[in-house]
Structures are given as structure tokens and as C-alpha cells.
Design a protein around this motif. Structure first.
Motif, PDB file in Angstrom:
ATOM      1  N   MET A  74       0.844  -1.193   0.000  1.00 22.83           N
ATOM      2  CA  MET A  74       0.000   0.000   0.000  1.00 22.83           C
ATOM      3  C   MET A  74       0.878   1.242   0.000  1.00 22.83           C
ATOM      4  O   MET A  74       1.952   1.244   0.578  1.00 22.83           O
ATOM      5  N   ASP A  75       0.362   2.255  -0.649  1.00 23.54           N
ATOM      6  CA  ASP A  75       1.117   3.498  -0.717  1.00 23.54           C
ATOM      7  C   ASP A  75       0.092   4.625  -0.881  1.00 23.54           C
ATOM      8  O   ASP A  75      -0.690   4.625  -1.828  1.00 23.54           O
ATOM      9  N   PHE A  76       0.080   5.529   0.048  1.00 21.57           N
ATOM     10  CA  PHE A  76      -0.954   6.570   0.014  1.00 21.57           C
ATOM     11  C   PHE A  76      -0.391   7.929  -0.417  1.00 21.57           C
ATOM     12  O   PHE A  76      -1.028   8.955  -0.210  1.00 21.57           O
ATOM     13  N   ALA A  77       0.805   7.909  -1.002  1.00 22.89           N
ATOM     14  CA  ALA A  77       1.442   9.184  -1.335  1.00 22.89           C
ATOM     15  C   ALA A  77       0.940   9.736  -2.670  1.00 22.89           C
ATOM     16  O   ALA A  77       0.691   8.984  -3.605  1.00 22.89           O
ATOM     17  N   PHE A  78       0.794  11.034  -2.718  1.00 22.73           N
ATOM     18  CA  PHE A  78       0.556  11.705  -3.997  1.00 22.73           C
ATOM     19  C   PHE A  78       1.915  11.987  -4.619  1.00 22.73           C
ATOM     20  O   PHE A  78       2.920  12.086  -3.913  1.00 22.73           O
ATOM     21  N   VAL A 106      -7.357  10.520  -9.797  1.00 23.47           N
ATOM     22  CA  VAL A 106      -6.852  10.960  -8.490  1.00 23.47           C
ATOM     23  C   VAL A 106      -6.495  12.448  -8.551  1.00 23.47           C
ATOM     24  O   VAL A 106      -6.862  13.231  -7.662  1.00 23.47           O
ATOM     25  N   LYS A 146     -10.841  11.621   3.470  1.00 17.97           N
ATOM     26  CA  LYS A 146      -9.890  11.610   2.352  1.00 17.97           C
ATOM     27  C   LYS A 146      -9.620  10.178   1.870  1.00 17.97           C
ATOM     28  O   LYS A 146      -9.587   9.921   0.671  1.00 17.97           O
ATOM     29  N   GLY A 147      -9.409   9.294   2.803  1.00 23.30           N
ATOM     30  CA  GLY A 147      -9.103   7.910   2.418  1.00 23.30           C
ATOM     31  C   GLY A 147     -10.210   7.330   1.556  1.00 23.30           C
ATOM     32  O   GLY A 147      -9.957   6.613   0.587  1.00 23.30           O
ATOM     33  N   PHE A 149     -10.335   9.060  -2.142  1.00 22.83           N
ATOM     34  CA  PHE A 149      -9.204   8.717  -3.017  1.00 22.83           C
ATOM     35  C   PHE A 149      -9.177   7.221  -3.323  1.00 22.83           C
ATOM     36  O   PHE A 149      -8.635   6.815  -4.343  1.00 22.83           O
ATOM     37  N   ARG A 150      -9.779   6.415  -2.473  1.00 28.41           N
ATOM     38  CA  ARG A 150      -9.871   4.992  -2.805  1.00 28.41           C
ATOM     39  C   ARG A 150     -10.722   4.821  -4.068  1.00 28.41           C
ATOM     40  O   ARG A 150     -10.360   4.085  -4.978  1.00 28.41           O
ATOM     41  N   TRP A 163      -8.790   6.208  -7.085  1.00 28.53           N
ATOM     42  CA  TRP A 163      -7.673   5.346  -7.477  1.00 28.53           C
ATOM     43  C   TRP A 163      -8.196   4.091  -8.199  1.00 28.53           C
ATOM     44  O   TRP A 163      -7.651   3.684  -9.229  1.00 28.53           O
TER      45      TRP A 163
END
Ligand code: FAD
Lengths: 380, 373
Positions: free
Chosen positions: A1-5, A67, A298-299, A302-303, A306
């Protein structure tokens, strides 16, 4: 997992916040007070590239991924852009233009998308009817094919951009007995004979977006204005749900960040009982609750964004979770924000009152919270 | 950005799923009348299995957290008990211990061969405690440690206890064997939930501590051991809270579908269905937040501390809410012992207290917000 922009995404977000902060936000209060659409601001959104961000370059867009597009929606809210303009943009780009882009033919795309992306044309989408709100299949607007034309009869209500739109994506049934399977999507241009719009409705919030009824009285349109095939309309409407649960709600989340910033600044400056109110635990707790809501929301958005970028079919359960959470769980922190500002929060001069009104749309528009609960409980 | 688990993370999850299904392991749903030594037997069997699989030694991050969450889904207390050693205590040792200390103390815990406890809290010290009343004074060979710890989970069964105490130069972590002379674990306290943790007071009286069992002391302006400990607890409690929500959802869904002799099953009523939908919404939202916080912490994101607090407050508060809703759907069956939801409702209540309490966490979140603007 990677949540970075990516760095580019973050740079664009900053750019949008700066642009909107300078050019749009200073105009919001006045337009909201007059319940006026800010045509100049809308045009600037087009010139800046926001209205068509995710469309391909050859159609006047920038080819951004979902995104990035959602991040820009969040940035508008975070800059302090009012919910009305954000909604106008959302209905225009995602409900109207994207339906033509995703389901229309090349001719339809070429004809409308570049002008919608630039803001030269304004778009709206008509689905809801007086008797068909949450229950879309109860739609009564009819489309009857006559030779090379369709004749539309019926009306739509609560249509964002209705009074100002040049192009409308309108859902009507070609076969009421078939329920969902009869619903079809059409492009109707302003000025078409038999097509008229009602006066703007007076609303509690999102007042700079113009909302009205659409009337179709033996409105004849060329048969080539059908989007896709007959009976595909319901699926098209459902597909806009992906945008609805990400890009359209992103400004609400951004707006909470803006409110948090304003409240934090206010709490640091405002002194009572000999000290800044930011030193009172009851005030800090409210700030914390706002922040927690923002991070949680936010999570979810963006899920969805994405997953759409990965080309996956929409997960309706996750989409409903996002919509329900942002709709219902935003009310309490919005209320907290009002409280922090005290009496000033209740006055129009301090944007909090407007944000509070704007935010109240979140559990209603695009499918009420109760409908989301129905979807979740059915799918879980 | 990637919302999917990568290969390593997926492998870890499958590993834990396999262990959970392993029928040769004792059932972790032990009776509430079980004695500490009976509980210890169950815990040892599981720790050994978790340790042998390499799970306990997995580095922190979203994968580890997701696996921990899955373990909590099966048994919240087991997930919590295993993390006290492998996460909370081992974090401190691996961050601040010397190479020799790491070699000596990490392996037995991470291999699941030793049960570990952490002894920090002292009576009346409260959430804002900065120094300890447990004090070590120098003697010929090392130090003599004396003090009283009020609530030590796994106290009666731990092999090794990480005790926070004070040396003249600052706070230090003392690695004490429970069997050492001068260490006295009291009777388990009667607690609302997590009775399987057998939380007890521990008295330390002139316990001889060799220098190689001391990590620190630290200048509190540079290393805040207590805060590090709370942060680790926060991550553990967040994961356990999410597992608890899943467990409660499973139970409530099953109960909602049970047919009745008269009328419809509970799920036939809209208000029950909507309650389930709210539970699922809270559970999914908490999971993403907690995973994102674990990712932020593991990747050194500058907002990691604040995000971690947000995740902890949100997940632990809503675990209580979800357990309460589940019990409501189960009604009298939920209110009757033994059943996992009644237990989860009591257990979940620890989440908002352990680590940074919700209140302390919210003040820290707000301080961070105020600093930024
Ligand atoms: C500012 C604004 C802009 C809008 N823009 C657009 C637009 O651009 N295009 C468009 O097509 N539409 C638009 N809408 C319409 C919006 O999507 C609808 O308002 C929404 O779908 C709800 O429909 P309704 O208002 O008819 O409420 P109803 O469906 O009549 O619902 C009334 C209440 O009953 C509840 N309810 C209904 N059915 C159930 C059930 N089965 N179980 C439990 N509760 C239930 C609802 O949740 C709600 O609380 C807009 C609305 C607003 C306010």
C-alpha cells in the motif's frame, strides 16, 4: 500500500489553491449573498484547465487521471471556493460533459467536449423528477421516436445549472413499462423548441449554483442526440456515481479543511477570559474532531478515484460508504466549526455560515444518506 | 498511490489467515473464569505459532497492521496480547537498545518464546506523567530498582517485563525477568474487559538490574520514552479496534438473518439494515484511516504523528459504537454471557483509554492544527 501523492500532484494542488484563493474566493461572498452564478469565475476555471482536466488533450483537456482530478476538487474547497461554484463545476464536468465523453459517439464528443472543457458552453444533467427522486425508475419524462427525431415530454426538478445551461444531458424513458431498462439519455440544447427552464429555486445553500426545473413540451430533438443506445441511460446515470462519490464530494472535504484553517486562526486570535479561546480544551476538541473527519474522509474518496484509475468497475458498496460518511459524519464537525466562531459564525461576513449551509447538501444531493444505507445493507 | 496490498503484504495476510484457521491451536475464546496459568498456556501456543511463522518479527507498516487487524477479528485479546511484546516493547528495544541488547532480548519475544509485558503506569501518575516514581539507584554491580506499577497487562504470566523507571540522568527502560527476586505481581485486577490480559499491579523492591538490562537513561528533551510507548500503543489499539468492528459486524449480520417463528428476521426491518450499514461504514472508514496512518509512520511522512492520533481516536471510539450497535441488534442474546459481542463491547472500552486517551490525543491533534495555521 502506498498513500502518497506524486510531487506533480501536490504542486498542482498548491497552484490551484493559490489561483482560486486569489481569483475566485474574494468574489464568493457577494455572489452567494445575491444567489448569483459567478460566470466570470466559472470561465476562469475553464481557462485554468479545471473544467476539462481529465479529458484528453485533443478534446481540450489535460488528460489528468482521476486521483489528480479529485485532488483538484479538494483543492477548490480547501482554497475557500463556495460550495455553489464547486457544484456548478461538478454538474457541468462530471454529470453532463463526462456522460457525453464516456458514452457519446465521436461526433458528439467533438461537438461538445472542447467547448464544455473551456467553459464556452455550460452543461447540466437532468435526472431527478418531481415524482422520481430517490426512486429513479419511477421516471415519467417520455421520449417517443418519430422518424429521425425524438419527442420529449415531461419535467425535471432540482437541476444544477438548469437556468444557465447551454447543453443538457436529459434522461427520459422510451418505455415506461420496462422501468430501468427503458431509461435513455439525450442531449438537448438550449433554444430547442419545446424546451424551457423554470426560475432559479431559492435554496438554503450552494446558492451561487443555479437550480431549476426543466420542462419538455413536445420538445423535438434530432435522433442523433441519443447518447449510446436506447435503454442504456440508467447505467450511464449509475456510472456518474463514481464521479459523484469522489470528484463531486471532494470539495466538501476540502471545504472542511478551509473551515479548520479559519477556525484555528480565529481561535488563536479571539481572546476571552484573558486568553485565546484556542487554549480552552472544549475549543481544541472541536478542532480535533474536524481534523479527524477530514483525514477519515480523504481515504474514502481517493480509494474510489484510485480504483477508477485502475480501470476497475465501480465498487458500489465502497462508493455508498464514501457518500454516506461524507454526508452524515460531516454535519457534526460543521456544527463544531460554527460553534468555534461564536456569534460571528452565524453572520454572513464570516464564511462559516455559508459553509454550514453549503455543506448541508452533502447528505441529500446525488442520492440521500438513506439511499446509501439501502445500497450498503443490500450489498454487504 | 496504491490502495492494494503489495505482494509482501498479501503474503503476510495469507500467513495470518492460515494460522487463524489452524485447528491444532487452542481456541482463544477462553472462558472468563480461566486462571492466569490457563490463559498463559493458550497464549504461549499462539505466540509460538505466530513467532515461528515470522509474523511477530514483521516490520511495522500497513501489511503488518492489516494482519494484526485480521488476528483481532478472530480474537481481540490475542491480537493485543501478542502485540504488547512484539510491537510495543520490541519497538523500544529495537529503536534504542545496543546491538547486544537487541540480540539478547528481541529474539525470544519475536520468536514467540517469551511472553512480554510493559510496566509504565503508576498510581495517580495520570496521562501527563513525565517522570517516574520507580527509581533505580546505583549499587556495586549495577542498579537496584524500586517502585510500584499499577496496571500491567499480562503481568502474572510475563517472562520479561519492560519497566520504565528513573535514573538520576533521566528515564530508562529496565528489562526485568518476572522471576527475579524482588518482583512481585499482584492478583489480577477486576476489569471491565480484556480479563484475559490479567492486568495486575507489580511491586518492585530492590530488584538487581545488571547494566546490560538497562536501555537509556535518556534526556527527556531528546527521547520521550513514555510518548514513544503511547504511540506504539495507539497503533496497536487502532488495529485491534478495527478487528473488533469486523467481529461485531459478523455477529450482528448473522443475528440479523436469524428467522423468527413470528414475523420477519431482524434484517427484514429497515432500521436494523440501516444500523448494519452504519456499522460497515464506520468499520471501513476506520480501516482505511488506520492503514494510512501505519503507512505514514512507516514511510516517515511528516504528518504521521497527527494522522496516527486521528486514526486511533476514530477507530477506538467507533469500535465502541459498532459493538454497541451489534449488541442492540442481537438484543437479549447479545446481552447474555458468554457471547463475543458482549465481550467486545466491554473490551472495546479500553481502546479510548490505553495509549494516548482520546482526550489527550485530541488536544495533541488540535495543537498540531494550531501550529500549522
Ligand atoms: C441543490 C441541489 C442540486 C441538485 N442537482 C441535481 C442535478 O443537477 N441533477 C439531478 O438530476 N438532480 C439533482 N438534484 C436532485 C437530488 O439528486 C435529489 O434531491 C435526491 O436524489 C433526493 O431526491 P428527492 O429530493 O426527490 O427526495 P425523496 O426521494 O423524495 O426523499 C425524501 C426523503 O425520503 C427518504 N427516502 C426515500 N426513499 C427511501 C427509502 N426507500 N428508505 C428510506 N428512506 C427513503 C430520503 O432519504 C429522504 O430523506 C439536486 C438536488 C439539490 C438539492
Amino acid at each position: 500500500m502506498d498513500f502518497a501523492f506524486t510531487d506533480e500532484q501536490m504542486a498542482l494542488k498548491k497552484q490551484v489553491i493559490r489561483f482560486a484563493g486569489h481569483e475566485i474566493v474574494p468574489r464568493c461572498a457577494e455572489h452567494d449573498l445575491k444567489s448569483e452564478f459567478d460566470r466570470k469565475a466559472f470561465k476562469r476555471l475553464g481557462e485554468f484547465g479545471i473544467l476539462g482536466l481529465h479529458f484528453p488533450e485533443e478534446l481540450g483537456g489535460s488528460g489528468a487521471d482521476v486521483v489528480t482530478t479529485v485532488l483538484v476538487g479538494e483543492a477548490l474547497g480547501e482554497a475557500g471556493v463556495d460550495g455553489g461554484l464547486a457544484l456548478s463545476y461538478g454538474a457541468h464536468t462530471f454529470l453532463c460533459a463526462d456522460t457525453i465523453f464516456a458514452h457519446g459517439n465521436d461526433e458528439q464528443r467533438r461537438r461538445y467536449i472542447p467547448k464544455l472543457a473551456s467553459g464556452e458552453l455550460i452543461g447540466c444533467m437532468g435526472l431527478t423528477e418531481p415524482g422520481a427522486g430517490s426512486d429513479v425508475a419511477a421516471m415519467r419524462t417520455r421520449a417517443v421516436k418519430k422518424g429521425d427525431r425524438y419527442v420529449l415530454n415531461g419535467s425535471k426538478i432540482f437541476i444544477t445549472n438548469g437556468p444557465i445551461a447551454d447543453v443538457a444531458v436529459v434522461y427520459a424513458t422510451v418505455n415506461p413499462a420496462a422501468k430501468h431498462a427503458g431509461i435513455s439519455a439525450f442531449i438537448v440544447e438550449r433554444g430547442t423548441k419545446g424546451f424551457s427552464v423554470g426560475a432559479p429555486l431559492h435554496k438554503m445553500g450552494v446558492r451561487t449554483s443555479q437550480t431549476s426545473e426543466l420542462f419538455f413540451d413536445d420538445c423535438e430533438i434530432p435522433a442523433e442526440n441519443l447518447i449510446g443506445s436506447e435503454g442504456e441511460g440508467f447505467l450511464m446515470a449509475m456510472q456518474t456515481v463514481e464521479w459523484d462519490r469522489s470528484a463531486l464530494v471532494a470539495p466538501f472535504v476540502g471545504a472542511m479543511s478551509y473551515a479548520l484553517k479559519k477556525c484555528a486562526q480565529y481561535a488563536s486570535e479571539r481572546r476571552q477570559f484573558g486568553r485565546p479561546i484556542a487554549e480552552f480544551q472544549a475549543v481544541k476538541e472541536k478542532l480535533a474532531r474536524m481534523k479527524i473527519f477530514i483525514e477519515a474522509a480523504k481515504g474514502l474518496i481517493f480509494r474510489i478515484a484510485w480504483c477508477k484509475d485502475q480501470g476497475r468497475p465501480l465498487n458500489h458498496l465502497e462508493a455508498a460508504v464514501a457518500k454516506l460518511f461524507i454526508g452524515d459524519w460531516s454535519l457534526e464537525p460543521a456544527n463544531a466549526a460554527m460553534s468555534i466562531m461564536g456569534g460571528y459564525g452565524y453572520c454572513h461576513e464570516y464564511e462559516m455560515e455559508r459553509m454550514f449551509r453549503d455543506g448541508r447538501l452533502a447528505p441529500i444531493g446525488g442520492g440521500t444518506s438513506e439511499i446509501q444505507k439501502m445500497i450498503i445493507s443490500k450489498l454487504m | 498511490m496504491d490502495f492494494d496490498f503489495n505482494k509482501l503484504e498479501r503474503d503476510l495476510l495469507s500467513k495470518i489467515e492460515e494460522i487463524i484457521k489452524d485447528e491444532s491451536l487452542p481456541n482463544p475464546d477462553i472462558s472468563r473464569h480461566a486462571k492466569p496459568n490457563e490463559i498463559a498456556l493458550v497464549l504461549r501456543a499462539w505466540l509460538e505459532r505466530l513467532g515461528n511463522s515470522g509474523f511477530l518479527a514483521e516490520p511495522a507498516g500497513p501489511g503488518r497492521l492489516a494482519a494484526q487487524l485480521e488476528l483481532a477479528h478472530r480474537s481481540p485479546w490475542l491480537a493485543l496480547a501478542s502485540d504488547i511484546g512484539s510491537h510495543v516493547l520490541c519497538d523500544l528495544i529495537s529503536r534504542h537498545g545496543s546491538d547486544e541488547q537487541k540480540k539478547a532480548f528481541l529474539e525470544p519475544i519475536l520468536k514467540g518464546k517469551k511472553i512480554a509485558a510493559v510496566a509504565a503506569s503508576e498510581t495517580l501518575s495520570g496521562s501527563v506523567q513525565k517522570t517516574m516514581n520507580t527509581i533505580a539507584v546505583k549499587n556495586s554491580g549495577g542498579f537496584l530498582l524500586t517502585g510500584a506499577k499499577s496496571t500491567v497487562s499480562l503481568g502474572p504470566m510475563a517472562d520479561i517485563i519492560g519497566v520504565l523507571g528513573q535514573i538520576k540522568e533521566g528515564m530508562a527502560l529496565f528489562l526485568v525477568d518476572r522471576g527475579q527476586p524482588g518482583v512481585e505481581a499482584g492478583d489480577p485486577l477486576e476489569t471491565l474487559g480484556y480479563r484475559e490480559l490479567c492486568t495486575c499491579p507489580i511491586a518492585l523492591h530492590d530488584v538487581i538490574i545488571e547494566p546490560e538490562r538497562i536501555i537509556g537513561p535518556f534526556d527527556s528533551s531528546k527521547v520521550d520514552l513514555l510518548q514513544e510507548l503511547r504511540t506504539a500503543w495507539d497503533q496497536v489499539m487502532g488495529a485491534v479496534a478495527c478487528g473488533t468492528m469486523r467481529l461485531c459486524l459478523d455477529q450482528a449480520r448473522a443475528a440479523a438473518d436469524v428467522k423468527r417463528t413470528h414475523g420477519k428476521p431482524p434484517a427484514g426491518y429497515q432500521s436494523v439494515r440501516f444500523s448494519l450499514a452504519e456499522m460497515l461504514t464506520l468499520s471501513q472508514t476506520a480501516e482505511i484511516l488506520v492503514l494510512r496512518a501505519a503507512w505514514a509512520a512507516a514511510s516517515g511522512d511528516p504528518q504521521a504523528a497527527s494522522l496516527g492520533l486521528c486514526a486511533k481516536v476514530f477507530a477506538t471510539k467507533n469500535a465502541c459504537e459498532v459493538a454497541d450497535k451489534a449488541l442492540q441488534i442481537m438484543a437479549s442474546a447479545g446481552y447474555t454471557k458468554p457471547n463475543p459481542v458482549e465481550r467486545a463491547l466491554r473490551d472495546a472500552r479500553l481502546g479510548t483509554i490505553m495509549g494516548n486517551t482520546s482526550e489527550v490525543a485530541q488536544m495533541a491533534i488540535a495543537d498540531n492544527v494550531l501550529e500549522r495555521f
